[in-house]
Write an enzyme that holds these catalytic residues in place. Structure first.
Site, short mmCIF file in Angstrom:
data_model
loop_
_atom_site.label_atom_id
_atom_site.label_comp_id
_atom_site.label_asym_id
_atom_site.label_seq_id
_atom_site.Cartn_x
_atom_site.Cartn_y
_atom_site.Cartn_z
N GLU A 142 70.72 29.86 104.20
CA GLU A 142 69.73 30.99 104.07
C GLU A 142 70.51 32.21 104.59
O GLU A 142 69.97 33.14 104.88
CB GLU A 142 68.60 30.70 104.80
CG GLU A 142 68.72 30.50 106.29
CD GLU A 142 67.37 30.28 106.96
OE1 GLU A 142 66.64 31.34 106.99
OE2 GLU A 142 67.12 29.32 107.62
N CYS B 265 65.41 27.18 106.80
CA CYS B 265 66.12 25.86 107.40
C CYS B 265 65.89 24.74 106.83
O CYS B 265 66.43 23.82 107.19
CB CYS B 265 65.66 26.07 108.89
SG CYS B 265 65.87 27.62 109.61
N THR C 125 67.90 33.59 120.39
CA THR C 125 67.91 32.41 119.50
C THR C 125 68.77 32.48 118.33
O THR C 125 68.40 31.55 117.36
CB THR C 125 66.40 32.24 118.99
OG1 THR C 125 66.00 33.20 118.21
CG2 THR C 125 65.53 32.09 120.14
N SER D 111 55.59 32.56 114.02
CA SER D 111 56.33 31.30 113.62
C SER D 111 56.12 30.14 114.33
O SER D 111 56.48 28.89 113.71
CB SER D 111 57.74 32.06 113.54
OG SER D 111 58.38 32.02 115.04
N HIS E 156 63.61 19.96 113.55
CA HIS E 156 64.70 21.45 113.31
C HIS E 156 64.33 22.16 114.91
O HIS E 156 63.38 22.27 115.17
CB HIS E 156 63.90 21.98 112.46
CG HIS E 156 64.38 23.89 112.43
ND1 HIS E 156 65.78 24.09 112.29
CD2 HIS E 156 63.70 24.94 112.40
CE1 HIS E 156 65.66 25.25 112.20
NE2 HIS E 156 64.48 25.72 112.46
N LYS F 232 57.62 21.43 122.17
CA LYS F 232 56.21 21.93 121.47
C LYS F 232 55.80 21.00 120.38
O LYS F 232 54.80 20.75 120.21
CB LYS F 232 56.44 23.31 121.03
CG LYS F 232 56.52 24.37 122.28
CD LYS F 232 56.60 25.75 121.60
CE LYS F 232 56.92 26.63 122.60
NZ LYS F 232 55.96 27.40 123.69
N SER G 148 61.01 28.09 107.54
CA SER G 148 60.02 29.24 107.43
C SER G 148 59.66 29.74 106.03
O SER G 148 60.38 29.58 105.16
CB SER G 148 60.66 30.45 108.24
OG SER G 148 60.36 30.20 109.64
N1 CAA Z 1 61.45 30.86 133.68
C1 CAA Z 1 60.84 29.88 132.95
N2 CAA Z 1 60.28 30.24 131.83
C2 CAA Z 1 59.83 31.27 131.32
C3 CAA Z 1 60.49 32.37 132.33
C4 CAA Z 1 61.10 32.31 133.56
N3 CAA Z 1 61.72 33.21 134.14
N4 CAA Z 1 60.15 33.55 131.55
C5 CAA Z 1 59.42 33.12 130.58
N5 CAA Z 1 59.26 31.95 130.33
C6 CAA Z 1 58.87 31.01 129.29
C7 CAA Z 1 57.65 31.50 128.59
O1 CAA Z 1 56.56 31.12 129.56
C8 CAA Z 1 57.72 31.04 127.31
O2 CAA Z 1 57.38 29.62 127.53
P1 CAA Z 1 56.30 28.92 126.41
O3 CAA Z 1 56.55 29.25 125.21
O4 CAA Z 1 56.17 27.44 126.83
O5 CAA Z 1 54.97 29.85 126.79
C9 CAA Z 1 58.90 30.92 127.01
O6 CAA Z 1 60.00 31.13 127.97
C10 CAA Z 1 59.53 32.18 125.96
O7 CAA Z 1 58.97 33.20 126.31
P2 CAA Z 1 58.20 34.34 125.57
O8 CAA Z 1 57.38 33.68 124.70
O9 CAA Z 1 57.84 35.50 126.48
O10 CAA Z 1 59.85 34.68 124.87
P3 CAA Z 1 59.79 35.88 123.70
O11 CAA Z 1 58.54 36.89 123.58
O12 CAA Z 1 60.83 36.82 124.26
O13 CAA Z 1 60.04 35.22 122.47
C11 CAA Z 1 60.69 33.65 120.86
C12 CAA Z 1 60.68 34.04 122.38
C13 CAA Z 1 59.11 33.85 120.12
C14 CAA Z 1 61.09 32.32 120.44
C15 CAA Z 1 61.74 34.61 120.20
O14 CAA Z 1 62.93 34.44 120.88
C16 CAA Z 1 61.96 34.71 118.73
O15 CAA Z 1 61.14 35.32 118.14
N6 CAA Z 1 62.74 33.89 118.35
C17 CAA Z 1 62.99 33.60 116.77
C18 CAA Z 1 61.67 32.99 116.09
C19 CAA Z 1 61.65 31.49 116.40
O16 CAA Z 1 62.90 30.77 116.62
N7 CAA Z 1 60.72 30.83 115.98
C20 CAA Z 1 60.46 29.47 116.07
C21 CAA Z 1 59.72 28.83 114.87
S1 CAA Z 1 60.29 29.58 113.19
C22 CAA Z 1 61.61 28.32 112.85
O17 CAA Z 1 61.68 27.25 113.33
C23 CAA Z 1 62.40 28.78 111.72
C24 CAA Z 1 63.44 29.38 112.19
O18 CAA Z 1 64.56 28.57 112.40
C25 CAA Z 1 63.59 30.75 112.68
#
Ligand code: CAA
Length: 391
Positions: A83, A115, A156, A205, A237, A246, A312
Site C-alpha cells: 500500500e 494491510c 506507529t 481505526s 495484523h 486488544k 483498513s
Molecule cells: N504508560 C503506559 N500506558 C500509557 C501511558 C503511560 N505513560 N500513556 C498512555 N498510555 C496508554 C493509553 O492508556 C492507551 O492505552 P489503551 O489503548 O489501552 O487505552 C495507549 O497508551 C495509547 O494512548 P492514546 O490512545 O492516548 O494514544 P494516541 O492518542 O497517541 O494514539 C494511536 C494511539 C491511535 C494508536 C495512534 O498512534 C494512531 O493513530 N496510529 C495509527 C493508526 C493505527 O495504527 N490504528 C490501528 C488500527 S488500523 C490498522 O490496523 C491498519 C493499519 O495498519 C494502520
C-alpha cells in the site's frame, strides 16, 4: 481439482531497513512518557528506510534468500502486495523480478487493499497451486508506513518486507479452508494519491479493526471452522503490538473464552517480538508475527495457528494454518534476528531529515545518496524512471 492437496507456505524470509529510530529518541523529542510507547502501544523502535531504500529494495532483499535456497524454476507467478506503491501503473514486482533474475516466463502483478493485500496474495497463490501443483508462487509483502511528523500516529510507523514461497507439500505451514471474511466501507485509514503520508482516524481505526475481528470470526464459524480451543496461537495484523492484545481479548470475549492476561499472553505473546522493533510494516506485519512465532516457540509440530489479517477501509480475513512437522529445518531465525539487529540507530534530526526527503519530480537525472549496506539499492531516477542496482 485435488481437494486433499497440502498447500501453504514453504519458505519465509524478511528484511527491513538500514536505520532504526528507538522510541526513547522520539519520546525525548516530543516529551512523551516512554511508558506510553513501551507499554501503552507496545513498541520499542521503528525501522526507517535509507535514502536509497524503498519497497522494491526491501522486497528484493527479502526474496533473494528464498530464491537462493529453492531456485526459481517453478516460480511462474510473483504477487507483490503493498500500500506504499512507487508507481501507479508498473508493478513493483517487475523490478524485483529483474533484480533477482527470475525466469521471463512468469506473470507479475501488484495487489492493494491496505494491510490485507498479502493475505489476498497468499490465497490467490494457493488457488494457482491447486490448479497446477508443480508451480510455486512468490508472494511478497513490502511497505513503508509513514504518517505526518509530530502526529499521534508517528509512533506507529515502520517498514519491512516479507517474501513467502507458496507451494504444494509446504515446509512451514499448511493453509486450510475455510476462511472467515468481512468487508465494510469505512474511512479509518487511507492515503489519497496526492499524499506521501497516510491519513488516519486513530480511535475509529481501532474500533473498525475490532468490528472486523467480530465479522470474520462469525463468518468463520458459519463456514464450519475450528472451535477456538483448537488453536495453539494466533497471529494478528499488528499496526502496533498492543493492538494484537486488544483484538485477541475481543475475540475471546465474543466467544465467552478465558480473557485473563496469562491466556492472552500464551496465545499471542511470541508473535509480537519482531513487530515491536520494526513498527508497522502494513502488509508484512501479520507475517512478521508468524516468523516471530515459528522462531521462538518450543514445538509447534501439527499445531493449529489462527491468522487474522486486517486492512483498513476495510477488508479482513481469518484463516487457519497447521504447522508442518519438521518446520524447524526451514526456519531463518539467525538471519531474521540479524535483519533487525544490524540497523543503525538514528538521532532525531537525522530521522526528521530522512522523513522529509522526497524524490525530485522534474524528470532530470538525480543520483541517490549511497546509504544502505543492504544487497539492493535505488541508485537514482532519470527521465522519471527509477533505477535499481545490486550493491
Ligand atoms: N504508560 C503506559 N500506558 C500509557 C501511558 C503511560 N505513560 N500513556 C498512555 N498510555 C496508554 C493509553 O492508556 C492507551 O492505552 P489503551 O489503548 O489501552 O487505552 C495507549 O497508551 C495509547 O494512548 P492514546 O490512545 O492516548 O494514544 P494516541 O492518542 O497517541 O494514539 C494511536 C494511539 C491511535 C494508536 C495512534 O498512534 C494512531 O493513530 N496510529 C495509527 C493508526 C493505527 O495504527 N490504528 C490501528 C488500527 S488500523 C490498522 O490496523 C491498519 C493499519 O495498519 C494502520
Amino acid at each position: 481439482m485435488p481437494n486433499d492437496l497440502d498447500i501453504g507456505i514453504h519458505d519465509l524470509s524478511f528484511s527491513t531497513t538500514e536505520f532504526v529510530l528507538p522510541h526513547t529518541v522520539l519520546a525525548e523529542h516530543n516529551g512523551t512518557d516512554i511508558g506510553k510507547y513501551h507499554v501503552g502501544i507496545g513498541q520499542r523502535s521503528l525501522s526507517v528506510p535509507a535514502a536509497d531504500e524503498d519497497i522494491v529494495t526491501m522486497a528484493a532483499a527479502a526474496a533473494a534468500p528464498v530464491v537462493a535456497r529453492n531456485g526459481s524454476d517453478q516460480i511462474r507467478t510473483v504477487v507483490f502486495a503493498t500500500e506504499s506503491s512507487v508507481d501507479q501503473a508498473k508493478s513493483a514486482g517487475v523490478y524485483v523480478h529483474a533484480l533477482l533474475g527470475l525466469p521471463p516466463a512468469a506473470r507479475v502483478v501488484e495487489l492493494k487493499q491496505a494491510c490485507y493485500g498479502a493475505t489476498a496474495a497468499l490465497q490467490f497463490g494457493i488457488g494457482l497451486v491447486h490448479r497446477d501443483p508443480t508451480q510455486r508462487v512468490l508472494v511478497i509483502a513490502s511497505d513503508v508506513s509513514r504518517y505526518d511528523l509530530d502526529s499521534p500516529a508517528e509512533a506507529t510507523q515502520g517498514a519491512a518486507a516479507v517474501a513467502m514461497l507458496v507451494g504444494a507439500n509446504p515446509g512451514l505451514v499448511r493453509v486450510e479452508a475455510p476462511s472467515g471474511l468481512f468487508t465494510a466501507d469505512v474511512m479509518d485509514f487511507w492515503r489519497p494519491n496526492y499524499r506521501d503520508t497516510a491519513l488516519v482516524d486513530g480511535e475509529g481505526s481501532i474500533i473498525a479493526y475490532l468490528q472486523a475481528v467480530e465479522g470474520v470470526w462469525k463468518d468463520y464459524e458459519r463456514q464450519g471452522g475450528r472451535p477456538l480451543e483448537e488453536f495453539r496461537a494466533f497471529c494478528y495484523h499488528q499496526p502496533f503490538t498492543k493492538m494484537a492484545y486488544k483484538a485477541h481479548r475481543h475475540l475471546l470475549s465474543l466467544c465467552g473464552g478465558d480473557t485473563d492476561k496469562g491466556a492472552i499472553e500464551r496465545a499471542i505473546g511470541l508473535t509480537t517480538a519482531y513487530n515491536a522493533e520494526v513498527g508497522n510494516s502494513y502488509t508484512a506485519s501479520l507475517y512478521l508475527g508468524l516468523a516471530a512465532l515459528l522462531d521462538q516457540a518450543d514445538d509447534l509440530n501439527d499445531e493449529a495457528v489462527g491468522f487474522l489479517s486486517y486492512g483498513s477501509g476495510s477488508v479482513a480475513e481469518f484463516f487457519t494454518g497447521t504447522v508442518v512437522p519438521g518446520y524447524r529445518e526451514h526456519l531463518r531465525t539467525a538471519a531474521n534476528r540479524e535483519a533487525i539487529d544490524r540497523r543503525t540507530p538514528l538521532a532525531y534530526a537525522e530521522y526528521r531529515e530522512l522523513h522529509q526527503r522526497s524524490l525530485p519530480t522534474d524528470g532530470g537525472e538525480h543520483l541517490t545518496p549511497a546509504q544502505t549496506t543492504g544487497p539492493f539499492r535505488l541508485a537514482g531516477i532519470r527521465d522519471h524512471k527509477r533505477r535499481y542496482e545490486p550493491r
